[in-house]
Motif scaffolding. Structure first.
Motif, PDB file in Angstrom:
ATOM      1  N   HIS A   1       0.861  -1.180   0.000  1.00 21.09           N
ATOM      2  CA  HIS A   1       0.000   0.000   0.000  1.00 21.09           C
ATOM      3  C   HIS A   1       0.898   1.232   0.000  1.00 21.09           C
ATOM      4  O   HIS A   1       1.677   1.442   0.929  1.00 21.09           O
ATOM      5  CB  HIS A   1      -0.932  -0.007   1.212  1.00 21.09           C
ATOM      6  CG  HIS A   1      -1.963  -1.095   1.122  1.00 21.09           C
ATOM      7  ND1 HIS A   1      -2.382  -1.820   2.206  1.00 21.09           N
ATOM      8  CD2 HIS A   1      -2.635  -1.585   0.048  1.00 21.09           C
ATOM      9  CE1 HIS A   1      -3.297  -2.700   1.809  1.00 21.09           C
ATOM     10  NE2 HIS A   1      -3.458  -2.577   0.495  1.00 21.09           N
TER      11      HIS A   1
ATOM     12  N   GLU B   1       1.470   3.568   2.928  1.00 17.41           N
ATOM     13  CA  GLU B   1       1.937   2.952   4.171  1.00 17.41           C
ATOM     14  C   GLU B   1       3.453   2.860   4.030  1.00 17.41           C
ATOM     15  O   GLU B   1       4.041   1.787   3.925  1.00 17.41           O
ATOM     16  CB  GLU B   1       1.273   1.584   4.349  1.00 17.41           C
ATOM     17  CG  GLU B   1      -0.247   1.720   4.365  1.00 17.41           C
ATOM     18  CD  GLU B   1      -0.996   0.389   4.395  1.00 17.41           C
ATOM     19  OE1 GLU B   1      -0.342  -0.659   4.480  1.00 17.41           O
ATOM     20  OE2 GLU B   1      -2.234   0.443   4.344  1.00 17.41           O
TER      21      GLU B   1
ATOM     22  N   HIS C   1       2.670  -3.546   6.420  1.00 18.08           N
ATOM     23  CA  HIS C   1       1.583  -2.569   6.241  1.00 18.08           C
ATOM     24  C   HIS C   1       1.652  -1.484   7.297  1.00 18.08           C
ATOM     25  O   HIS C   1       2.420  -1.563   8.246  1.00 18.08           O
ATOM     26  CB  HIS C   1       0.224  -3.271   6.400  1.00 18.08           C
ATOM     27  CG  HIS C   1      -0.126  -4.152   5.264  1.00 18.08           C
ATOM     28  ND1 HIS C   1      -0.950  -3.765   4.250  1.00 18.08           N
ATOM     29  CD2 HIS C   1       0.248  -5.422   4.967  1.00 18.08           C
ATOM     30  CE1 HIS C   1      -1.087  -4.742   3.381  1.00 18.08           C
ATOM     31  NE2 HIS C   1      -0.365  -5.771   3.788  1.00 18.08           N
TER      32      HIS C   1
HETATM   33 ZN   LIG Z   1      -1.935  -1.978   4.157  1.00 20.65          ZN
END
Ligand SMILES: [Zn+2]
Length: 838
Positions: A116, A119, A232
């Protein structure tokens, strides 16, 4: 304080290796590092320590950024890397060479960072981790590497990362402002989480609809590591999360996988305890949906884990938390660095056990596969769907073969009953006694068993329903008849161009739509048949595309070339007919044969639009259909000139325009003058509240019908609040939809379609429109659906079309394009774009 860090005291022969700080010119955590600098650092380390570090570029993103894998090993292991990989595949029974595996082999730990994009602390941590693994003076890591090969993917999603990093670097002043309301903590739409097309790559591991996943998974499946970490970040107030994961665990997860998650978690906890850092385990992050960076590795024999640091999107360089402490980027990256190192440490300490258990897992997979069914037979319906399924299986290295002709007995996915059926040569069988046994079970199971209903994601994804293919679950293995990876092929009737009156093409799958798209792009005029017809000895179903020489004279003989090319490019069979006079049905010149006005498509984007929902459609037009689409901001709708567009797609979202009368009226006027709106999910619900002629069930008077309840039943216990919420919850379940396939929106389908229902919305039957997809009673198939909702989801419309003046409105209450993996929905969407409302 940090047990893994070794102070760099002496400058010896490896003087050239620079720490991230030395290389970048700033301490890690004081700035966000652009992706190209991370790439440069990775290559720097590999150049300076070439006998221990090797970089491999495994692909590129949509925006052209490199995707890298970094191998870190002892000099001996790095020199022997290819043999280690091959032996590891033998341990996984996945090697074609049939040689015996040795368990006396290093364990493989694969660490994936920054899936992500917003992140971002994890890619900063990746540089520090790489440095400390490669640094020759760090004796601790050298000890671990004796029996451990580490693979680092420093950034899975570089486009998303740079979207975030470029923005935050622009937004931050000379001194970071830790106040959460400051600009640097409030990312603009669509945010950096997703890839270029707004796809969440941490939902895409199994489906591999995105090029980042396709390229990475090809590598992943050539390695199959014993341990995989997916790094994450979560909300900035949350303490760190690491394994063991939360319930529900999928039932295929083995006791060993649970046990070693626990072992790893305890080692992480030890290091966090030493530093007094807060953390939690066993909550929130479950192991069920198969397309995550933890579950996918788990279903492929690994110890797959998600690690979550606080700070995602809003962390900035520093942010004040609710307890008054300030969380810095440096804190965040050090936490990720610590769990990464701790995981390597504990895995190395248990290396031989981990390798043995890995071998055992794959021996069990081929000898005693888990689950009720020994094989799955999937019927080939003669469309391109079976090719799409083959592609999915191949991408996941799932073994399959064609069946022999035979009469077999199995559980019919559609009816839920065990019954005899005929297998034919083109059908496919997937036997479960193979290395990918658990993955097969998870992807193919008709109903997934939930140990707990509080999950993070959809609870049903059964591949036969997603692909719209008939399937049977068998109690025995079914011998296969070999396989080939040839996908559909093109054919064009051999008739001299001079003799041809028209070309006809079946409308039965995505390839038909891609073929149409290619013709329209080349200015070929196309019609479609509203009803079945027969010419010569050929039967054509409704929806068939008809390309006549009439209307296309301008193209001359070029028309033949364009059609032949489009047939080859899209694996389409093209029939040629010498006459417009049909033997059955309506003649080609009839008004039952409709002209397809080339859609000029606008797609809404912006603050009010679901970025995922918008991205799915953008990706579909751009990468799958190859048809032009214009992205238009919802604010700019008023500036749309008549004739700019004739199709407006409104994805899921929360639109202010639907609460403003003037804008509603403007939009209605645009439709009456010949525009077509395709509204999806929540966009439909909002329109329904503004007199668009359809009505949400349960929104009005029928609420009164709810039975009176005993007041004491209304009392809720505080400790049950998460469970109580589930009564009304539907995290994604499969329902059977009855299709009116005489309407263009239903062309190419039988009389049923399986929908992935993700909300409670269902509409009253349209009085002035066409109810093309409806839910009757007892149409629930699988997935978790709260008890109250199961009651409500019946006797209503999900897909329909309403004429309005010269235009029309198409409602798709469920998203047929969800994550682009619900293959069977794509034709429905193409029907809405190209055929319905013409
Ligand atoms: Zn994530």
């Amino acid at each position: 304080m940090l047990s893994f860090l070794v102070v760099f005291t002496t400058v010896l022969s490896f003087a050239q290796l620079q720490s991230p700080e030395q290389f970048l010119g700033y301490p890690l955590g004081s700035h966000y590092t652009a992706h190209f600098k991370i790439v440069n650092y990775v290559y720097h380390v590999a150049q300076q320590v070439p006998d221990m570090v090797k970089v491999e570029k495994y692909g590129e993103t949509n925006e052209g950024r490199p995707l890298l894998m970094v191998y870190i090993a002892t000099r001996e292991n790095l020199a022997n890397l290819e043999n280690i990989r091959k032996n590891n595949l033998r341990l996984a029974n996945s090697s074609l060479d049939k040689m015996a595996a040795t368990e006396d082999a290093p364990v493989i730990v694969w660490m994936s960072y920054n899936v992500h994009g917003n992140e971002p602390s994890s890619s900063e941590a990746a540089m520090l981790t790489l440095y400390d693994l490669a640094n020759p003076s760090n004796t601790k890591t050298k000890e671990w590497l004796k029996n451990t090969v580490v693979i680092i993917d420093p950034c899975i999603n570089p486009d998303g990362r740079d979207r975030y990093v470029n923005w935050v670097n622009q937004a931050v002043g000379k001194y970071p402002n830790p106040n959460p309301i400051a600009r640097e903590h409030n990312e603009p739409w669509p945010g950096g989480r997703t890839n270029h097309y707004n796809f969440d790559l941490n939902r895409d591991w199994a489906w591999q609809t995105q090029i980042e996943s396709q390229q990475r998974l090809a590598k992943y499946n050539q390695w199959l590591p014993q341990v995989h970490i997916d790094f994450h970040e979560q909300g900035y107030n949350a303490p760190y999360y690491f394994a063991p994961a939360a319930e529900p665990f999928h039932e295929v997860i083995t006791p060993w996988q649970r046990e070693f998650q626990n072992t790893i978690g305890r080692n992480n906890a030890k290091h966090f305890d030493e530093n007094g850092w807060l953390y939690f385990t066993k909550e929130r992050f479950d192991l069920f949906y198969p397309s995550y960076g933890d579950t996918y590795p788990i279903y492929n024999g690994s110890i797959g884990m998600t690690y979550e640091q606080g700070g995602h999107s809003r962390g900035g360089l520093a942010v004040v938390q609710e307890d008054g402490d300030t969380l810095t980027l440096h804190d965040r990256l050090i936490h990720h660095y610590t769990t990464g190192m701790s995981t390597i440490e504990i895995t190395s300490q248990n290396a031989s056990r981990v390798v043995k258990e890995f071998h055992k897992y794959f021996n069990a997979a081929v000898q005693t596969p888990f689950g009720e069914f020994k094989s799955y037979v999937i019927k080939n319906d003669g469309t391109d769907k079976i090719d799409r399924l083959k592609t999915l299986l191949n991408r996941n290295m799932i073994d399959w073969s064609y069946t022999n002709a035979a009469t077999l007995t199995g559980l019919n996915y559609q009816t839920g009953k065990t019954e005899p059926f005929k297998a034919e040569g083109g059908d496919i069988v997937v036997n479960s006694n193979q290395p990918k046994s658990n993955l097969v079970k998870v992807l193919f199971e008709r109903i997934s068993k939930l140990s707990d209903s509080a999950t993070y994601d959809i609870t049903a994804w059964s591949v036969p329903f997603a692909y719209g293919l008939k399937a049977f679950g068998m109690k025995d293995y079914v011998p296969g008849a070999g396989k080939n990876n040839i996908l559909g092929f093109a054919s064009v009737d051999d008739m001299p161009f001079e003799k041809i009156y028209a070309y006809v093409v079946k409308w039965n799958g995505l390839n038909s739509a891609k073929f149409l798209s290619e013709l329209l792009r080349n200015n070929v005029k196309v019609r479609y048949a509203e009803l079945p017809f027969k010419v010569g000895n050929k039967d054509f179903d409704k929806g068939s595309l008809i390309i006549t020489k009439a209307s296309n004279y301008g193209l001359g003989k070029n028309m033949e070339t364009i059609i032949k090319n489009a047939a080859v490019n899209n694996a389409i069979g093209v029939s040629a007919v010498p006459t417009g006079f049909v033997d059955k049905g309506f003649d080609i010149g009839s008004d039952k044969v409709k002209f397809i006005h080339p859609p000029k498509v606008a797609l809404l984007y912006g603050n009010e639009v679901s970025s995922n929902g918008m991205g799915e459609i953008w990706h579909f037009f751009d990468q799958q259909l190859n048809y032009p689409i214009t992205l238009v901001s919802a604010d700019a709708l008023g500036r749309m000139e008549p004739g700019d567009f004739n199709v407006l797609i409104i994805p899921d979202g929360y639109y202010t325009m639907f609460s403003q009368k003037e804008q509603n009226d403007q939009l209605k006027d645009w439709v009456r003058k010949g525009g077509k709106i395709i509204a999806i999910e929540n966009a439909v619900a909002q329109m329904s509240r503004n007199d668009w002629g359809f009505k949400l069930k349960g929104s009005g008077d029928d609420k009164k019908e709810e039975p009176k309840k005993d007041d004491y039943n209304l009392l809720k216990k505080y400790e049950n609040r998460e469970r109580d919420y589930l009564i009304n919850s539907i995290p994604g379940s499969i329902f059977k939809v009855e299709i009116d396939n005489s309407h263009p929106l239903g062309f190419g389908y039988g009389d049923t379609y399986y929908t992935l229902k993700q909300d409670e919305n269902i509409y009253e039957f349209l009085k002035d429109g066409w109810n093309v997809g409806i839910l009757k009673k007892d149409n629930y198939i699988s997935g978790f659906t709260g008890s109250k909702l199961k009651e409500k989801l019946k006797d209503g419309t999900l897909f329909g079309e309403m004429d309005m003046g010269r235009g029309s409105v198409i409602i798709l209450a469920d998203n047929p394009m969800f994550r682009s993996f619900w293959e069977n929905g794509k034709l429905l969407f193409c029907n809405a774009v190209f055929l319905a409302g013409q």
